[in-house]
Design a protein around this motif. Structure first.
Motif, PDB file in Angstrom:
ATOM      1  N   PRO A 117      -2.001   2.807 -17.507  1.00 38.84           N
ATOM      2  CA  PRO A 117      -3.165   3.512 -16.962  1.00 38.84           C
ATOM      3  C   PRO A 117      -3.900   2.763 -15.851  1.00 38.84           C
ATOM      4  O   PRO A 117      -4.020   1.539 -15.885  1.00 38.84           O
ATOM      5  CB  PRO A 117      -4.085   3.672 -18.174  1.00 38.84           C
ATOM      6  CG  PRO A 117      -3.193   3.550 -19.359  1.00 38.84           C
ATOM      7  CD  PRO A 117      -2.122   2.585 -18.961  1.00 38.84           C
ATOM      8  N   SER A 118      -4.416   3.535 -14.918  1.00 34.70           N
ATOM      9  CA  SER A 118      -5.314   2.969 -13.895  1.00 34.70           C
ATOM     10  C   SER A 118      -6.678   3.637 -14.070  1.00 34.70           C
ATOM     11  O   SER A 118      -7.420   3.259 -14.944  1.00 34.70           O
ATOM     12  CB  SER A 118      -4.753   3.180 -12.484  1.00 34.70           C
ATOM     13  OG  SER A 118      -4.600   4.543 -12.184  1.00 34.70           O
ATOM     14  N   TRP A 119      -6.993   4.657 -13.256  1.00 37.79           N
ATOM     15  CA  TRP A 119      -8.269   5.335 -13.458  1.00 37.79           C
ATOM     16  C   TRP A 119      -8.116   6.378 -14.562  1.00 37.79           C
ATOM     17  O   TRP A 119      -6.999   6.714 -14.969  1.00 37.79           O
ATOM     18  CB  TRP A 119      -8.768   5.989 -12.161  1.00 37.79           C
ATOM     19  CG  TRP A 119      -7.868   7.044 -11.588  1.00 37.79           C
ATOM     20  CD1 TRP A 119      -6.828   6.838 -10.725  1.00 37.79           C
ATOM     21  CD2 TRP A 119      -7.906   8.444 -11.847  1.00 37.79           C
ATOM     22  NE1 TRP A 119      -6.222   8.046 -10.428  1.00 37.79           N
ATOM     23  CE2 TRP A 119      -6.877   9.045 -11.103  1.00 37.79           C
ATOM     24  CE3 TRP A 119      -8.722   9.265 -12.630  1.00 37.79           C
ATOM     25  CZ2 TRP A 119      -6.619  10.419 -11.110  1.00 37.79           C
ATOM     26  CZ3 TRP A 119      -8.469  10.631 -12.650  1.00 37.79           C
ATOM     27  CH2 TRP A 119      -7.428  11.198 -11.896  1.00 37.79           C
ATOM     28  N   ASP A 130      -0.042   9.377  -9.215  1.00 34.09           N
ATOM     29  CA  ASP A 130      -0.837   9.755 -10.378  1.00 34.09           C
ATOM     30  C   ASP A 130      -0.481  11.108 -10.980  1.00 34.09           C
ATOM     31  O   ASP A 130      -0.331  12.093 -10.251  1.00 34.09           O
ATOM     32  CB  ASP A 130      -2.322   9.759 -10.011  1.00 34.09           C
ATOM     33  CG  ASP A 130      -2.834   8.346  -9.769  1.00 34.09           C
ATOM     34  OD1 ASP A 130      -2.175   7.396 -10.222  1.00 34.09           O
ATOM     35  OD2 ASP A 130      -3.877   8.202  -9.128  1.00 34.09           O
ATOM     36  N   PRO A 131      -0.413  11.161 -12.319  1.00 37.48           N
ATOM     37  CA  PRO A 131      -0.153  12.446 -12.978  1.00 37.48           C
ATOM     38  C   PRO A 131      -1.244  13.471 -12.679  1.00 37.48           C
ATOM     39  O   PRO A 131      -0.948  14.629 -12.428  1.00 37.48           O
ATOM     40  CB  PRO A 131      -0.163  12.110 -14.474  1.00 37.48           C
ATOM     41  CG  PRO A 131      -0.170  10.635 -14.587  1.00 37.48           C
ATOM     42  CD  PRO A 131      -0.552  10.055 -13.272  1.00 37.48           C
ATOM     43  N   SER A 132      -2.484  13.029 -12.684  1.00 39.34           N
ATOM     44  CA  SER A 132      -3.551  13.997 -12.470  1.00 39.34           C
ATOM     45  C   SER A 132      -3.727  14.379 -11.008  1.00 39.34           C
ATOM     46  O   SER A 132      -4.586  15.174 -10.675  1.00 39.34           O
ATOM     47  CB  SER A 132      -4.866  13.480 -13.056  1.00 39.34           C
ATOM     48  OG  SER A 132      -4.768  13.523 -14.460  1.00 39.34           O
ATOM     49  N   HIS A 133      -2.916  13.803 -10.148  1.00 44.05           N
ATOM     50  CA  HIS A 133      -2.848  14.308  -8.783  1.00 44.05           C
ATOM     51  C   HIS A 133      -1.511  15.020  -8.573  1.00 44.05           C
ATOM     52  O   HIS A 133      -1.130  15.304  -7.443  1.00 44.05           O
ATOM     53  CB  HIS A 133      -3.024  13.174  -7.761  1.00 44.05           C
ATOM     54  CG  HIS A 133      -4.396  12.582  -7.782  1.00 44.05           C
ATOM     55  ND1 HIS A 133      -4.667  11.311  -7.380  1.00 44.05           N
ATOM     56  CD2 HIS A 133      -5.572  13.108  -8.190  1.00 44.05           C
ATOM     57  CE1 HIS A 133      -5.964  11.071  -7.528  1.00 44.05           C
ATOM     58  NE2 HIS A 133      -6.520  12.142  -8.016  1.00 44.05           N
ATOM     59  N   TYR A 134      -0.799  15.214  -9.658  1.00 43.98           N
ATOM     60  CA  TYR A 134       0.433  16.027  -9.680  1.00 43.98           C
ATOM     61  C   TYR A 134       1.595  15.392  -8.917  1.00 43.98           C
ATOM     62  O   TYR A 134       2.533  16.083  -8.556  1.00 43.98           O
ATOM     63  CB  TYR A 134       0.153  17.437  -9.139  1.00 43.98           C
ATOM     64  CG  TYR A 134      -1.060  18.074  -9.784  1.00 43.98           C
ATOM     65  CD1 TYR A 134      -0.997  18.563 -11.085  1.00 43.98           C
ATOM     66  CD2 TYR A 134      -2.263  18.159  -9.111  1.00 43.98           C
ATOM     67  CE1 TYR A 134      -2.107  19.123 -11.692  1.00 43.98           C
ATOM     68  CE2 TYR A 134      -3.378  18.722  -9.714  1.00 43.98           C
ATOM     69  CZ  TYR A 134      -3.289  19.202 -11.001  1.00 43.98           C
ATOM     70  OH  TYR A 134      -4.397  19.751 -11.593  1.00 43.98           O
ATOM     71  N   SER A 172     -13.319  19.526 -22.502  1.00 38.49           N
ATOM     72  CA  SER A 172     -13.208  18.461 -21.497  1.00 38.49           C
ATOM     73  C   SER A 172     -11.837  18.597 -20.863  1.00 38.49           C
ATOM     74  O   SER A 172     -11.056  19.497 -21.221  1.00 38.49           O
ATOM     75  CB  SER A 172     -13.329  17.085 -22.175  1.00 38.49           C
ATOM     76  OG  SER A 172     -12.419  17.012 -23.247  1.00 38.49           O
ATOM     77  N   GLN A 173     -11.552  17.721 -19.955  1.00 32.15           N
ATOM     78  CA  GLN A 173     -10.221  17.747 -19.339  1.00 32.15           C
ATOM     79  C   GLN A 173      -9.853  16.310 -18.990  1.00 32.15           C
ATOM     80  O   GLN A 173     -10.110  15.838 -17.885  1.00 32.15           O
ATOM     81  CB  GLN A 173     -10.224  18.623 -18.084  1.00 32.15           C
ATOM     82  CG  GLN A 173      -8.829  18.967 -17.614  1.00 32.15           C
ATOM     83  CD  GLN A 173      -8.805  19.379 -16.158  1.00 32.15           C
ATOM     84  OE1 GLN A 173      -9.497  18.815 -15.330  1.00 32.15           O
ATOM     85  NE2 GLN A 173      -7.976  20.345 -15.829  1.00 32.15           N
ATOM     86  N   LEU A 174      -9.267  15.627 -19.961  1.00 27.22           N
ATOM     87  CA  LEU A 174      -8.924  14.219 -19.746  1.00 27.22           C
ATOM     88  C   LEU A 174      -7.900  14.109 -18.618  1.00 27.22           C
ATOM     89  O   LEU A 174      -6.846  14.749 -18.655  1.00 27.22           O
ATOM     90  CB  LEU A 174      -8.357  13.624 -21.032  1.00 27.22           C
ATOM     91  CG  LEU A 174      -9.345  13.531 -22.198  1.00 27.22           C
ATOM     92  CD1 LEU A 174      -8.619  13.363 -23.517  1.00 27.22           C
ATOM     93  CD2 LEU A 174     -10.334  12.400 -21.984  1.00 27.22           C
ATOM     94  N   ARG A 175      -8.246  13.315 -17.642  1.00 27.15           N
ATOM     95  CA  ARG A 175      -7.363  13.156 -16.484  1.00 27.15           C
ATOM     96  C   ARG A 175      -7.209  11.663 -16.193  1.00 27.15           C
ATOM     97  O   ARG A 175      -8.135  10.894 -16.450  1.00 27.15           O
ATOM     98  CB  ARG A 175      -7.969  13.818 -15.242  1.00 27.15           C
ATOM     99  CG  ARG A 175      -8.176  15.289 -15.358  1.00 27.15           C
ATOM    100  CD  ARG A 175      -9.154  15.769 -14.307  1.00 27.15           C
ATOM    101  NE  ARG A 175      -8.620  15.576 -12.969  1.00 27.15           N
ATOM    102  CZ  ARG A 175      -7.840  16.453 -12.336  1.00 27.15           C
ATOM    103  NH1 ARG A 175      -7.535  17.596 -12.923  1.00 27.15           N
ATOM    104  NH2 ARG A 175      -7.381  16.224 -11.128  1.00 27.15           N
ATOM    105  N   GLY A 176      -6.087  11.307 -15.654  1.00 29.44           N
ATOM    106  CA  GLY A 176      -5.927   9.882 -15.408  1.00 29.44           C
ATOM    107  C   GLY A 176      -4.866   9.535 -14.390  1.00 29.44           C
ATOM    108  O   GLY A 176      -4.089  10.382 -13.947  1.00 29.44           O
ATOM    109  N   GLY A 177      -4.865   8.265 -14.021  1.00 28.84           N
ATOM    110  CA  GLY A 177      -3.912   7.768 -13.039  1.00 28.84           C
ATOM    111  C   GLY A 177      -2.986   6.732 -13.648  1.00 28.84           C
ATOM    112  O   GLY A 177      -2.991   6.499 -14.860  1.00 28.84           O
ATOM    113  N   THR A 178      -2.240   6.097 -12.807  1.00 27.00           N
ATOM    114  CA  THR A 178      -1.154   5.250 -13.292  1.00 27.00           C
ATOM    115  C   THR A 178      -0.855   4.125 -12.307  1.00 27.00           C
ATOM    116  O   THR A 178      -1.194   4.213 -11.130  1.00 27.00           O
ATOM    117  CB  THR A 178       0.099   6.143 -13.479  1.00 27.00           C
ATOM    118  OG1 THR A 178       1.153   5.369 -14.020  1.00 27.00           O
ATOM    119  CG2 THR A 178       0.565   6.745 -12.179  1.00 27.00           C
TER     120      THR A 178
END
Lengths: 480, 293
Positions: A188-190, A137-141, A355-361
């Motif tokens: 996208p996932s979450w 995930d991008p938002s988990h770096y 806000s801080q839009l965050r997401g997974g993949t």
């Protein structure tokens, strides 16, 4: 990400929804349409009962490109998402029904934490045993690193074969984060809008005779929030008006609420010494935490239980947490002393909502023998039914598709509270060197020190320290 | 004879496999990794002494985590030994229900450390923890934040460690040592007019020194490796307050994926522990008394 639980009855009901919807999806056109389709109405009515009646009125962007393509083979799906909820099995069975020559082997990753599961996937990669469909995930770096390390494959070749408007199914930003250096690496996932509000117990405000604005209003100033924090604080910490978390997301959004940014767009510089808005945010926190000492010290209170117990009136988190807390209130039957509310941060001068839009993949492994089949499966995970099930019983939170949001709002109007930030929010910024974990640890630990009244640190001294420590992380080389 | 040898090696095989495969092999590999940049997903890249140089010159948590770890060990080991010895002396008395007392004191050491950490985070919760409820009850209006206070976080972990370890194997070793002291020595001292304190000072303690030394060595090694309690209870916080050396190694290896650097940290610390142990060994010649040796 938040985990949710669901009753067995609901689960079965929703699995029915998935199956029925998938069958219908096979009959769908290949172009994007914004229509109110009979199929959607039918699915919803048949499977989600009365509360969903409203959905038939809902305009839905239908899934496109779902015509079954000729694929065959065996793919492996390694994931820790949805494990034990039935969602993974439902996704596999509906996929295999659509593609009779395909089999999907599901290998659940059962590490104790998300980070541990990434560790497992890296180890599996090193051992040459990583599956075909995976998620970094991008938002988990981990996304950029997985790309740089040739773990996940570019998908433009497959995406370009999809009909025009294919990407319109998802909110724009959740698609944007699937790209790296101009190439698409996932779907996208979450995804959510991050800590975009103060989770609030309206009951406390009512008792104090304070009238709160509507939960979708952006008219509350940060000064007003501070004033309420003072007003609701009881001497000796018997009751706190406000609790502030110093996690990366929370701090970043507070800076944004003051028209500033914590990190520059390139992800290379911490801006708190030069950005007036960011400094104002830090001053706002410092005054309450250190000068006035009206905030609980870090770790002194668990915010959500404290809100439930009536020891706290608001804390900084996201709309998602408001909904979850509303559910807790209902479960515990404490409506007589608690009412879930949210105070959204004020609109910024640039017109965006803090806000801080965050997401997974969902990604495809570079070494897969079945890239086309893996792509089809990724699409299947990220389609309407996939994302809806992911939300409703898959144990994950995913607001990445407008059509799913329409359905969620129809099911429970509180989801309307989420929409502003999803439509006009601000994406997360990540360290350019992929040192995400060092970065988030550094933020939470050093800001905790700065805002600890026992340390007695001067504001400027604290700000210098935080800047220096965060910048030191940003200056590190990218891990090889 | 050859057949006998074969059987011998077969019986040894589980240990040999474990030693070479799970200990020596990984240890040597980590020594090699300590001279490389290694992020697990790509092959290690040799960097010479760069990791060791970074440790001393650029890592902001290296000395800080070392200092915290020694503070923890410096307080918890003496207190732990004193506590275990005291319990062992008490449990060495001839009182009714001794077996029950011994069991009760030993039970905490059987609790898995993760469960113990979770339990203590509840007990010491600043808001609703039992201890703070009690302190408020006796009139202390602003009790410590324990795990949420930078000042009190390490003492809280020490307290937790004492609860868990004071009545454990360390106490059993002391108890065994106490019971191994010949009664004839006490009788002789008694005949010579020694009072209870003098018997303790001049008979019991000297004869316990081998057990004290053994517990001291193991205690220091164990305390310097403190990890699980902090990992579970505080995650290294608040504000790095419990970011011990072991946690630092873990973070570097499994959170930040600097496996080469983490290996260097681990090897440096192994050298520190070995050196400390050797120093203690040497010093023991001055104070450890082996009866009958």
């Amino acid at each position: 990400m938040e985990q949710k639980s669901m009753s067995r009855r609901k689960l079965l009901k929703l699995m029915g929804l998935g199956a029925a919807a998938t069958t219908l999806a096979a009959c769908q056109p290949e172009v994007v349409e914004k229509v109110v389709t009979k199929e959607v109405e039918k699915v919803v009515k048949e499977t989600v009962e009365v509360e969903i009646e409203k959905e038939v009125e809902t305009e839905v962007t239908r899934v496109v490109g779902e015509e079954p393509v000729e694929i065959s083979g065996e793919i492996i799906w390694d994931t820790f998402r949805g494990v034990g909820t039935g969602w993974n099995e439902e996704r596999i069975s509906t996929f295999e029904e659509q593609h009779p020559d395909m089999t999907v082997e599901f290998r659940p990753l059962a590490g104790a934490s998300q980070q541990e599961n990434y560790a497992k996937m890296y180890a599996m990669q090193a051992a040459g045993d990583l599956g075909d469909v995976i998620a970094f995930d991008p938002s988990h770096y981990h996304f950029w690193r997985a790309i740089e390390s040739d773990i996940i494959a570019p998908l433009d070749e497959f995406a370009s074969a999809e009909p025009d408007g294919f990407f319109d199914q998802w909110y724009e930003w959740f698609i944007e984060i699937q790209y790296y250096q101009g190439e698409l690496y996932g779907l996208p996932s979450w995804g959510w809008s991050g800590p975009d509000c103060m989770v609030t117990n309206k009951y406390d405000f009512d008792q104090a005779g304070i009238e709160l604005p509507e939960p979708t209003s952006h008219d509350t100033s940060m000064d007003q929030i501070a004033e309420w924090a003072h007003e609701l604080y009881e001497e000796g910490g018997e009751h706190f008006g406000l609790g502030l978390g110093y996690g990366e997301g929370q701090i970043v959004v507070l800076c944004r609420a003051f028209n500033g940014f914590f990190l520059n767009e390139e992800g290379t510089e911490c801006l708190i010494l030069e950005d007036e808005g960011a400094q104002e945010a830090f001053r706002w926190i410092y005054d309450m935490a250190v000068e006035d000492q009206i905030l609980p010290r870090p770790g002194e209170l668990d915010f959500e239980p404290a809100l439930t117990a009536g020891k706290l009136s608001m804390y900084n988190q996201g709309s998602l947490h408001v909904r979850n807390w509303r559910d807790i209130i209902e479960d515990q039957e404490i409506e007589d002393r608690a009412e879930a509310w949210q105070i959204l941060y004020p609109e910024r001068e640039d017109g965006r909502y803090p806000s801080q839009l965050r997401g997974g993949t969902w990604n495809v492994h570079q070494g897969t023998e079945y890239p086309q089949a893996s792509w089809e499966f990724v699409k299947h995970l990220s389609n309407t039914e996939g994302i809806l099930g992911f939300n409703l019983y898959g144990g994950n939170y995913s607001t990445v598709r407008p059509d799913v949001m329409d359905i969620l709002v129809a099911r429970d109007p509180i989801h309307e509270w989420f929409l502003d930030s999803l439509e006009n929010g601000i994406p997360a910024r990540a360290p350019a060197n992929s040192r995400g974990r060092e970065y988030t640890d550094a933020i939470s630990q050093w800001i905790t020190i700065m805002m600890d009244p026992e340390e007695g640190m001067e504001f400027e001294e604290g700000l210098d320290m935080v800047q220096e420590e965060i910048q030191a992380v940003l200056d590190m080389p990218m891990p090889s | 004879m050859k057949r006998q040898n074969l059987y011998g090696y077969l019986c040894l095989a589980p240990w040999l496999i474990g030693f070479f495969g799970l200990f020596l092999g990984p240890s040597l590999a980590s020594l090699y990794f300590s001279f490389t940049e290694y992020a697990v997903i790509t092959p290690p890249r040799p960097v010479g002494l760069a990791n060791y140089v970074k440790m001393f010159t650029r890592d902001r948590q290296f000395w800080a985590s070392m200092r915290r770890t020694f503070y923890y060990a410096g307080v918890s080991v003496p207190l732990g030994i004193l506590g275990s010895l005291s319990i062992a002396i008490l449990l060495n008395q001839k009182v009714r229900g001794l077996g029950v007392y011994r069991t009760l004191f030993f039970v905490p050491s059987l609790v898995p450390i993760v469960a113990s950490a979770v339990l203590w985070t509840w007990l010491l919760n600043a808001d609703f923890g039992v201890l703070n409820q009690f302190l408020r009850g006796i009139g202390i209006s602003d009790p410590p934040g324990w795990f949420s206070s930078r000042k009190w976080a390490i003492p809280s972990l020490i307290l937790m460690n004492l609860w868990q370890s004071a009545g454990g194997t360390r106490m059993i070793i002391f108890l065994a040592a106490l019971q191994g002291i010949p009664n004839s020595l006490y009788d002789a001292a008694f005949v010579d007019g020694a009072n209870p304190w003098q018997r303790t000072r001049h008979v019991t303690l000297p004869l316990l020194t081998p057990a004290i030394f053994f517990n001291l060595i193991l205690g220091i090694i164990g305390a310097l490796q403190v990890f699980t309690a902090a990992f579970v209870a505080t995650g290294g916080g608040p504000g790095f307050a419990t970011w011990f050396y072991g946690l630092h190694i873990y973070k570097e290896a499994f959170d930040y994926w600097n496996m080469g650097y983490a290996s260097a940290l681990a090897w440096f610390f192994a050298v520190v522990i070995i050196t400390l142990t050797l120093i203690q060994q040497r010093l023991s010649e001055r104070w450890v008394f082996y009866y009958g040796a």
